[in-house]
Design a protein around this motif. Structure first.
Motif, PDB file in Angstrom:
ATOM      1  N   ILE A 119       0.762  -1.045  -0.070  1.00  0.00           N
ATOM      2  CA  ILE A 119      -0.191  -0.135   0.001  1.00  0.00           C
ATOM      3  C   ILE A 119       0.824   1.216  -0.130  1.00  0.00           C
ATOM      4  CG2 ILE A 119      -0.458  -0.096   2.418  1.00  0.00           C
ATOM      5  CD1 ILE A 119      -2.895   1.291  -0.214  1.00  0.00           C
ATOM      6  N   ASP A 120       2.337   1.063   0.741  1.00  0.00           N
ATOM      7  CA  ASP A 120       2.778   2.305   0.670  1.00  0.00           C
ATOM      8  C   ASP A 120       3.389   2.641  -0.748  1.00  0.00           C
ATOM      9  OD1 ASP A 120       4.377   4.088   2.803  1.00  0.00           O
ATOM     10  OD2 ASP A 120       6.021   3.462   1.252  1.00  0.00           O
ATOM     11  N   ALA A 121       3.716   1.569  -1.499  1.00  0.00           N
ATOM     12  CA  ALA A 121       4.315   1.857  -2.751  1.00  0.00           C
ATOM     13  C   ALA A 121       3.074   2.428  -3.732  1.00  0.00           C
ATOM     14  CB  ALA A 121       4.817   0.650  -3.543  1.00  0.00           C
ATOM     15  N   LEU A 122       1.848   1.865  -3.611  1.00  0.00           N
ATOM     16  CA  LEU A 122       0.804   2.570  -4.315  1.00  0.00           C
ATOM     17  C   LEU A 122       0.518   3.667  -4.113  1.00  0.00           C
ATOM     18  CD1 LEU A 122      -1.454  -0.846  -4.279  1.00  0.00           C
ATOM     19  CD2 LEU A 122      -0.219  -0.111  -6.251  1.00  0.00           C
ATOM     20  N   ALA A 123       0.333   3.971  -2.654  1.00  0.00           N
ATOM     21  CA  ALA A 123      -0.124   5.495  -2.249  1.00  0.00           C
ATOM     22  C   ALA A 123       0.978   6.656  -2.545  1.00  0.00           C
ATOM     23  CB  ALA A 123      -0.266   5.371  -0.953  1.00  0.00           C
ATOM     24  N   VAL A 149      -5.669  -5.474  -0.242  1.00  0.00           N
ATOM     25  CA  VAL A 149      -4.560  -4.786   0.707  1.00  0.00           C
ATOM     26  C   VAL A 149      -4.946  -3.497   1.055  1.00  0.00           C
ATOM     27  CG1 VAL A 149      -2.323  -3.618   0.108  1.00  0.00           C
ATOM     28  CG2 VAL A 149      -2.705  -5.750  -0.963  1.00  0.00           C
ATOM     29  N   VAL A 150      -5.845  -2.713   0.409  1.00  0.00           N
ATOM     30  CA  VAL A 150      -6.215  -1.455   1.287  1.00  0.00           C
ATOM     31  C   VAL A 150      -7.072  -1.815   2.543  1.00  0.00           C
ATOM     32  CG1 VAL A 150      -7.932   0.483   0.850  1.00  0.00           C
ATOM     33  CG2 VAL A 150      -6.101  -0.381  -0.913  1.00  0.00           C
ATOM     34  N   GLU A 151      -7.967  -3.008   2.124  1.00  0.00           N
ATOM     35  CA  GLU A 151      -8.938  -3.570   3.318  1.00  0.00           C
ATOM     36  C   GLU A 151      -8.063  -3.939   4.568  1.00  0.00           C
ATOM     37  OE1 GLU A 151     -11.455  -6.173   1.314  1.00  0.00           O
ATOM     38  OE2 GLU A 151     -12.652  -4.570   0.558  1.00  0.00           O
ATOM     39  N   ALA A 166      -5.776   9.171   7.806  1.00  0.00           N
ATOM     40  CA  ALA A 166      -7.140   9.306   8.023  1.00  0.00           C
ATOM     41  C   ALA A 166      -7.773   9.337   6.657  1.00  0.00           C
ATOM     42  CB  ALA A 166      -7.666  10.293   8.976  1.00  0.00           C
ATOM     43  N   VAL A 167      -8.874   8.562   6.494  1.00  0.00           N
ATOM     44  CA  VAL A 167      -9.605   8.341   5.554  1.00  0.00           C
ATOM     45  C   VAL A 167      -9.811   9.924   4.891  1.00  0.00           C
ATOM     46  CG1 VAL A 167     -11.661   7.714   4.293  1.00  0.00           C
ATOM     47  CG2 VAL A 167     -10.495   6.111   6.027  1.00  0.00           C
ATOM     48  N   ALA A 168      -9.831  10.188   3.557  1.00  0.00           N
ATOM     49  CA  ALA A 168     -10.168  11.393   3.056  1.00  0.00           C
ATOM     50  C   ALA A 168     -11.324  11.388   2.365  1.00  0.00           C
ATOM     51  CB  ALA A 168      -9.193  11.613   2.045  1.00  0.00           C
ATOM     52  N   ALA A 169     -12.049  12.519   1.929  1.00  0.00           N
ATOM     53  CA  ALA A 169     -13.442  12.634   1.479  1.00  0.00           C
ATOM     54  C   ALA A 169     -13.085  12.028  -0.132  1.00  0.00           C
ATOM     55  CB  ALA A 169     -13.943  14.130   1.476  1.00  0.00           C
ATOM     56  N   VAL A 170     -14.246  11.516  -0.407  1.00  0.00           N
ATOM     57  CA  VAL A 170     -14.296  10.784  -1.773  1.00  0.00           C
ATOM     58  C   VAL A 170     -15.487  11.513  -2.580  1.00  0.00           C
ATOM     59  CG1 VAL A 170     -14.823   8.664  -2.867  1.00  0.00           C
ATOM     60  CG2 VAL A 170     -13.986   8.526  -0.923  1.00  0.00           C
ATOM     61  N   ARG A 179     -10.794   6.229  -5.176  1.00  0.00           N
ATOM     62  CA  ARG A 179     -11.542   5.683  -3.928  1.00  0.00           C
ATOM     63  C   ARG A 179     -10.553   4.987  -3.137  1.00  0.00           C
ATOM     64  NH1 ARG A 179     -16.932   6.611  -4.615  1.00  0.00           N
ATOM     65  NH2 ARG A 179     -17.562   6.871  -6.498  1.00  0.00           N
ATOM     66  N   LEU A 180     -10.055   4.070  -3.614  1.00  0.00           N
ATOM     67  CA  LEU A 180      -8.765   3.460  -2.904  1.00  0.00           C
ATOM     68  C   LEU A 180      -7.845   4.330  -2.156  1.00  0.00           C
ATOM     69  CD1 LEU A 180      -8.164   0.237  -5.025  1.00  0.00           C
ATOM     70  CD2 LEU A 180      -9.667   0.419  -2.817  1.00  0.00           C
ATOM     71  N   MET A 181      -7.443   5.314  -2.989  1.00  0.00           N
ATOM     72  CA  MET A 181      -6.270   6.275  -2.456  1.00  0.00           C
ATOM     73  C   MET A 181      -7.043   7.066  -1.280  1.00  0.00           C
ATOM     74  SD  MET A 181      -3.578   5.498  -3.868  1.00  0.00           S
ATOM     75  CE  MET A 181      -3.961   3.901  -3.186  1.00  0.00           C
ATOM     76  N   ALA A 182      -8.380   7.352  -1.428  1.00  0.00           N
ATOM     77  CA  ALA A 182      -8.987   8.302  -0.158  1.00  0.00           C
ATOM     78  C   ALA A 182      -9.005   7.335   0.833  1.00  0.00           C
ATOM     79  CB  ALA A 182     -10.393   8.669  -0.828  1.00  0.00           C
ATOM     80  N   ALA A 183      -9.292   6.071   0.706  1.00  0.00           N
ATOM     81  CA  ALA A 183      -9.372   5.110   2.200  1.00  0.00           C
ATOM     82  C   ALA A 183      -7.983   4.950   2.584  1.00  0.00           C
ATOM     83  CB  ALA A 183      -9.514   3.715   1.516  1.00  0.00           C
ATOM     84  N   ALA A 184      -6.870   5.468   1.709  1.00  0.00           N
ATOM     85  CA  ALA A 184      -5.281   5.367   2.253  1.00  0.00           C
ATOM     86  C   ALA A 184      -5.200   6.786   2.542  1.00  0.00           C
ATOM     87  CB  ALA A 184      -4.489   5.006   1.196  1.00  0.00           C
ATOM     88  N   GLY A 185      -6.142   7.709   2.728  1.00  0.00           N
ATOM     89  CA  GLY A 185      -5.944   8.996   3.415  1.00  0.00           C
ATOM     90  C   GLY A 185      -5.431  10.067   2.337  1.00  0.00           C
TER      91      GLY A 185
END
Length: 190
Positions: A119-123, A149-151, A166-170, A179-185
């Protein structure tokens, strides 16, 4: 698709984002202000060495340099190539996924730990691209594995330990990647 395949995909996304940077963009303030794009990319690449070293007992980079975003002053594209090669070799070490490792979240098997550098590399691939105004969309065939991985990683426990933001607004028109990147903050630019 195996966990190693997903990590390798994520590392290649980071590698591509770094390789696409122009010298003129390196001093730009990133979406992880106050870090510049060079500092952000250096942090992201060093994180991969930190995680790979953690599970193999090798000291490849200091946590202070990594978390302080100490800029790599050489050719970042070449450094990214080296990091991907070295990290994947270490993650492929016999038994590393089955062994238990000491992590910021406590003792965990490698099969759980591998999700964090993924997740670190993706984000961070997304961050680097977004910092210079480029959109990054993950391959549709990779989305089920990335979603898993995000879950697994974007949890309250990981947030409490400072590993995930923290989760960001989508936004309503967000893509699946956004959406996945917002879940990753990650804040989704509009």
């Amino acid at each position: 698709m195996t966990q190693l395949d997903t990590l390798e995909y994520s590392l290649h996304e980071l590698q591509r984002s770094v390789a696409a940077l122009a010298d003129s963009q390196m001093g730009t303030v990133s979406n992880c202000a106050p870090w510049t794009v060079r500092e952000l990319a250096s942090h992201a690449l060093n994180n991969q060495l930190l995680w790979a070293g953690m599970v193999t007992g090798e000291h490849l980079v200091s946590p202070e340099d990594t978390m302080g975003a100490v800029a790599y002053e050489g050719d970042l594209s070449r450094f990214a190539d080296d990091v991907v090669r070295q990290a994947m070799a270490l993650w492929r070490t016999e038994g590393v996924l089955a062994q238990t490792h000491v992590t910021p979240l406590g003792e965990l098997p490698g099969s759980i730990v591998i999700n964090f550098p993924t997740i670190d590399a993706l984000a961070h691939a997304w961050d680097v691209a977004a910092s210079v105004g480029r959109a990054l969309e993950f391959a549709p065939e990779e989305m089920p594995a990335i979603t898993a991985v995000v879950e697994a990683t974007c949890t309250d426990a990981a947030r409490e330990h400072g590993l995930i933001q923290a989760v960001a607004a989508v936004p309503g028109d967000a893509t699946d990647t956004e959406r996945l990147m917002a879940a990753a903050g990650r804040t989704i630019p509009r």
